[in-house]
Every structure is written in C-alpha cells, then in structure tokens.
Design a protein around this motif. Sequence first.
Motif, PDB file in Angstrom:
ATOM      1  N   ILE A  98       0.954  -1.264  -0.060  1.00  0.00           N
ATOM      2  CA  ILE A  98      -0.050   0.223  -0.039  1.00  0.00           C
ATOM      3  C   ILE A  98       0.853   1.277   0.040  1.00  0.00           C
ATOM      4  N   VAL A  99       2.089   1.335   0.866  1.00  0.00           N
ATOM      5  CA  VAL A  99       3.053   2.298   0.855  1.00  0.00           C
ATOM      6  C   VAL A  99       3.508   2.496  -0.475  1.00  0.00           C
ATOM      7  N   PHE A 100       4.040   1.578  -1.004  1.00  0.00           N
ATOM      8  CA  PHE A 100       4.421   1.578  -2.457  1.00  0.00           C
ATOM      9  C   PHE A 100       3.772   2.347  -3.512  1.00  0.00           C
ATOM     10  N   VAL A 101       2.548   1.761  -3.369  1.00  0.00           N
ATOM     11  CA  VAL A 101       1.326   2.135  -4.431  1.00  0.00           C
ATOM     12  C   VAL A 101       0.954   3.738  -4.212  1.00  0.00           C
ATOM     13  N   ALA A 102       1.044   4.041  -2.954  1.00  0.00           N
ATOM     14  CA  ALA A 102       0.709   5.387  -2.811  1.00  0.00           C
ATOM     15  C   ALA A 102       1.937   6.259  -3.290  1.00  0.00           C
ATOM     16  N   VAL A 103       3.013   6.060  -2.807  1.00  0.00           N
ATOM     17  CA  VAL A 103       4.164   6.744  -3.492  1.00  0.00           C
ATOM     18  C   VAL A 103       4.370   6.828  -4.904  1.00  0.00           C
ATOM     19  N   VAL A 104       3.951   5.764  -5.649  1.00  0.00           N
ATOM     20  CA  VAL A 104       3.960   5.720  -7.060  1.00  0.00           C
ATOM     21  C   VAL A 104       2.765   6.573  -7.470  1.00  0.00           C
ATOM     22  N   ILE A 105       1.646   6.582  -7.050  1.00  0.00           N
ATOM     23  CA  ILE A 105       0.681   7.488  -7.325  1.00  0.00           C
ATOM     24  C   ILE A 105       0.983   8.976  -7.160  1.00  0.00           C
ATOM     25  N   TYR A 106       1.458   9.355  -6.047  1.00  0.00           N
ATOM     26  CA  TYR A 106       1.853  10.671  -5.608  1.00  0.00           C
ATOM     27  C   TYR A 106       2.891  11.301  -6.342  1.00  0.00           C
ATOM     28  N   THR A 107       3.892  10.247  -6.988  1.00  0.00           N
ATOM     29  CA  THR A 107       4.920  10.712  -7.666  1.00  0.00           C
ATOM     30  C   THR A 107       4.339  10.996  -9.176  1.00  0.00           C
TER      31      THR A 107
END
Length: 58
Positions: free
Chosen positions: A20-29
């Motif tokens: 979930i953290v990885f997906v959130a960082v990718v979406i934010y980027t």
Amino acid sequence: MDYQTMRTFADSWGLLFMVIVFVAVVIYTFRPGSKKEADEIARIPLKDEDGPNKDDKE
C-alpha cells in the motif's frame, strides 16, 4: 510474542502495508501537476541567492 507470531504477521499484514505504501508513493509521484513541483525542487541546489563567495578564486 515469539518469532513465529511476528513472522506470520510480517508475511501477511506487513507485506500488505508495504504494498500500500509503495502504490501510494507511485501515485503521488506520477500525479498530474507534479512535474512542475519536481522541476522546482531539482533547481534548489543551483540557486545562488547571495552571489558567489568573495574568497573563491576561479
């Protein structure tokens, strides 16, 4: 807590949390409008607000 309990937790909920953290960082980027912000941040080291040091000899 023993080792097996912590290992079971890490294999299930810990892995889910990291995904979930990885997906959130990718979406934010890659969100719309982030390119301008990233370009401004990348130029911070190149800004020379005070001018060159007088002690520097080129």
